[in-house]
Design a protein around this motif. Sequence first.
Motif, PDB file in Angstrom:
ATOM      1  N   ASP A  72      37.718  41.482  19.140  1.00 38.13           N
ATOM      2  CA  ASP A  72      37.361  42.823  18.675  1.00 38.13           C
ATOM      3  C   ASP A  72      38.472  43.313  17.760  1.00 38.13           C
ATOM      4  N   ASP A  73      38.127  44.167  16.813  1.00 37.16           N
ATOM      5  CA  ASP A  73      39.128  44.664  15.868  1.00 37.16           C
ATOM      6  C   ASP A  73      40.200  45.514  16.550  1.00 37.16           C
ATOM      7  N   LYS A  74      39.858  46.187  17.669  1.00 35.46           N
ATOM      8  CA  LYS A  74      40.874  46.936  18.409  1.00 35.46           C
ATOM      9  C   LYS A  74      41.933  45.996  18.977  1.00 35.46           C
ATOM     10  N   ILE A  75      41.498  44.830  19.422  1.00 37.47           N
ATOM     11  CA  ILE A  75      42.446  43.837  19.938  1.00 37.47           C
ATOM     12  C   ILE A  75      43.348  43.355  18.824  1.00 37.47           C
ATOM     13  N   ASN A  76      42.758  43.059  17.667  1.00 35.92           N
ATOM     14  CA  ASN A  76      43.554  42.584  16.528  1.00 35.92           C
ATOM     15  C   ASN A  76      44.611  43.618  16.139  1.00 35.92           C
ATOM     16  N   ALA A  77      44.193  44.882  16.091  1.00 35.00           N
ATOM     17  CA  ALA A  77      45.116  45.946  15.681  1.00 35.00           C
ATOM     18  C   ALA A  77      46.242  46.119  16.700  1.00 35.00           C
ATOM     19  N   ARG A  78      45.918  46.065  17.995  1.00 37.43           N
ATOM     20  CA  ARG A  78      46.943  46.251  19.011  1.00 37.43           C
ATOM     21  C   ARG A  78      47.939  45.080  19.021  1.00 37.43           C
ATOM     22  N   ALA A  79      47.447  43.867  18.821  1.00 39.70           N
ATOM     23  CA  ALA A  79      48.343  42.710  18.774  1.00 39.70           C
ATOM     24  C   ALA A  79      49.299  42.820  17.593  1.00 39.70           C
ATOM     25  N   ALA A  80      48.776  43.254  16.441  1.00 40.23           N
ATOM     26  CA  ALA A  80      49.631  43.424  15.267  1.00 40.23           C
ATOM     27  C   ALA A  80      50.654  44.536  15.496  1.00 40.23           C
ATOM     28  N   GLU A  81      50.227  45.613  16.138  1.00 37.17           N
ATOM     29  CA  GLU A  81      51.117  46.738  16.431  1.00 37.17           C
ATOM     30  C   GLU A  81      52.267  46.317  17.341  1.00 37.17           C
ATOM     31  N   ARG A  82      51.966  45.469  18.316  1.00 35.33           N
ATOM     32  CA  ARG A  82      52.984  45.024  19.271  1.00 35.33           C
ATOM     33  C   ARG A  82      53.733  43.789  18.806  1.00 35.33           C
ATOM     34  N   GLY A  83      53.238  43.134  17.752  1.00 30.07           N
ATOM     35  CA  GLY A  83      53.887  41.934  17.249  1.00 30.07           C
ATOM     36  C   GLY A  83      53.746  40.748  18.183  1.00 30.07           C
ATOM     37  N   VAL A  84      52.563  40.630  18.828  1.00 27.67           N
ATOM     38  CA  VAL A  84      52.324  39.523  19.755  1.00 27.67           C
ATOM     39  C   VAL A  84      51.089  38.750  19.309  1.00 27.67           C
ATOM     40  N   GLU A  85      50.943  37.557  19.849  1.00 28.59           N
ATOM     41  CA  GLU A  85      49.765  36.755  19.559  1.00 28.59           C
ATOM     42  C   GLU A  85      48.540  37.374  20.229  1.00 28.59           C
ATOM     43  N   ILE A  86      47.395  37.286  19.561  1.00 29.97           N
ATOM     44  CA  ILE A  86      46.167  37.873  20.094  1.00 29.97           C
ATOM     45  C   ILE A  86      45.824  37.265  21.451  1.00 29.97           C
ATOM     46  N   GLY A  87      45.940  35.956  21.575  1.00 31.80           N
ATOM     47  CA  GLY A  87      45.637  35.293  22.844  1.00 31.80           C
ATOM     48  C   GLY A  87      46.551  35.743  23.966  1.00 31.80           C
ATOM     49  N   ASP A  88      47.822  35.980  23.642  1.00 28.34           N
ATOM     50  CA  ASP A  88      48.762  36.459  24.671  1.00 28.34           C
ATOM     51  C   ASP A  88      48.393  37.865  25.122  1.00 28.34           C
ATOM     52  N   LEU A  89      47.987  38.714  24.168  1.00 25.96           N
ATOM     53  CA  LEU A  89      47.597  40.081  24.509  1.00 25.96           C
ATOM     54  C   LEU A  89      46.367  40.097  25.406  1.00 25.96           C
ATOM     55  N   THR A  90      45.343  39.329  25.035  1.00 32.81           N
ATOM     56  CA  THR A  90      44.117  39.340  25.833  1.00 32.81           C
ATOM     57  C   THR A  90      44.357  38.749  27.219  1.00 32.81           C
ATOM     58  N   ALA A  91      45.164  37.698  27.312  1.00 34.92           N
ATOM     59  CA  ALA A  91      45.447  37.097  28.623  1.00 34.92           C
ATOM     60  C   ALA A  91      46.169  38.091  29.529  1.00 34.92           C
ATOM     61  N   GLU A  92      47.142  38.795  28.974  1.00 38.80           N
ATOM     62  CA  GLU A  92      47.886  39.787  29.745  1.00 38.80           C
ATOM     63  C   GLU A  92      46.968  40.918  30.195  1.00 38.80           C
ATOM     64  N   THR A  93      46.131  41.409  29.278  1.00 39.58           N
ATOM     65  CA  THR A  93      45.270  42.549  29.586  1.00 39.58           C
ATOM     66  C   THR A  93      44.193  42.181  30.599  1.00 39.58           C
ATOM     67  N   ILE A  94      43.670  40.974  30.517  1.00 44.46           N
ATOM     68  CA  ILE A  94      42.688  40.520  31.506  1.00 44.46           C
ATOM     69  C   ILE A  94      43.331  40.445  32.884  1.00 44.46           C
ATOM     70  N   ARG A  95      44.569  39.973  32.943  1.00 44.43           N
ATOM     71  CA  ARG A  95      45.272  39.916  34.228  1.00 44.43           C
ATOM     72  C   ARG A  95      45.457  41.312  34.799  1.00 44.43           C
ATOM     73  N   TYR A  96      45.859  42.257  33.955  1.00 45.46           N
ATOM     74  CA  TYR A  96      46.010  43.641  34.410  1.00 45.46           C
ATOM     75  C   TYR A  96      44.674  44.204  34.899  1.00 45.46           C
ATOM     76  N   PHE A  97      43.613  43.910  34.163  1.00 39.19           N
ATOM     77  CA  PHE A  97      42.292  44.404  34.526  1.00 39.19           C
ATOM     78  C   PHE A  97      41.879  43.897  35.907  1.00 39.19           C
ATOM     79  N   HIS A  98      42.085  42.621  36.148  1.00 37.40           N
ATOM     80  CA  HIS A  98      41.728  42.058  37.451  1.00 37.40           C
ATOM     81  C   HIS A  98      42.561  42.685  38.577  1.00 37.40           C
ATOM     82  N   GLU A  99      43.827  42.934  38.314  1.00 38.00           N
ATOM     83  CA  GLU A  99      44.679  43.578  39.322  1.00 38.00           C
ATOM     84  C   GLU A  99      44.171  44.975  39.643  1.00 38.00           C
ATOM     85  N   ASP A 100      43.837  45.739  38.602  1.00 37.64           N
ATOM     86  CA  ASP A 100      43.361  47.106  38.820  1.00 37.64           C
ATOM     87  C   ASP A 100      42.016  47.119  39.542  1.00 37.64           C
TER      88      ASP A 100
END
Length: 444
Positions: A72-100
């Motif tokens: 999603d374009d929101k994911i692309n924008a957030r990864a660029a904002e944080r300076g991280v790889e898109i795959g790393d961002l989604t993996a981290e966020t999915i882990r957080y989502f499952h925890e919550d």
Amino acid sequence: MTLTIHDTATREKRPFEPRDPQAVGMYVCGPTVYDRIHIGNARPLIVFDVLYRLLRRLYPSVKYVRNITDVDDKINARAAERGVEIGDLTAETIRYFHEDAAALGCLTPDVEPRATETIPEIVALIERLIDQGHAYALDDGHVLFHVPSWPDYGRFANKDRDEQISGARVDVASYKRDPADFVLWKPSDEDQPGWPSPWCDKGRPGWHIECSAMSEKHLGADFDIHGGGLDLVFPHHQNEIAQSCCAHPPGARDGRFAKYWMHNGYVMSEGEKMSKSLGNFYTVRELLDEFPGEALRLVILKTHYRSPLDFSKEKLREAKAELDGFYRRLTGDAAGEPPTALLSALQDDLNTPKAIAALHECDDPSAFRAGADMLGLLQQDAETWFKGGADGPDAAEVERLIDARKAAKKQKDFATADKIRDDLAARGVVLEDKPGGVTEWRRA
């Protein structure tokens, strides 16, 4: 008693008659994984978790599908904002989502598909739409759904032509045949995720087509229940219906590919729309740092899922106290039958406030425990709950907060001192001020 559901499409409460009583299917729109979920995102998680628990009790086989949008374009924008790889961002966020989700007491769905794992099905679905004259490809790699090709467009969301254009949140671009047309596929730049397709060497799907493809892959072209938040009715769910019905013409007879549509109401916060600038925007993780997950769950269930929910921390404190009372009554196990009044309430369009009232009135220990389990409550033993469990502060944190409270009182900042006391109380710690400035504490 027959299960009834308020169907968004017909705008009325209808008896639930599954297509196949031996195999009920439910699809619920999940998160777009670019940030921590907030209290508004938590509401559909909890609402449809309760429905899943109820369906599993009523029918021999239930398949619950909740997707993850990981392109999603929101994911692309957030990864660029944080300076991280898109795959790393989604993996981290999915882990957080499952925890919550786990902290909120939600069961794991039977299937949790990801958009990135469904690309072949998405491409095939777009090809069917092109072949049947409902979509068109442009030379630059875009593919768009042609809204006027389906006369029923807008009926589900009750939107007229002007509302379709103004509310669709899509660009009114010169390359569109119609201003309301929406993107099914788009070309990707070098830094954006992409896959080969018949329309460009590297491209990615639009948001709406993902859910049509994922629901069909795991539940078939027609299934029983499609759920989500009220904000998804238009354009997302309207567009899903258009895509799926046009790709499978027989399903267009009633303008729906899901037999029942359920939508939970909006969440307000502290009496106003949630906004970071107003200071009333809470992520689930922030709230879990102060309150047990079951308190969040109870606050959400105490308002009927279709009604607006006005969320506040004060309601969380009240829910924690209410749960304390429940846990003091906890004996036996969940092997009994839930109270009849509780089941009747849930079967009446998921009336959780009435179900909670029935739980208060239940005096049979086994029925009480089984009823709480139907709501996803009382998932700990009483001893763990009153010790604070995984959500409670440890001794070192309590002492640190007591020191902070003393410092605040010394500076005559009584509002901060009271807040520290109240927050600790909500987390199961009671402070007792003794003569000489000594503060003792105990677990509630």
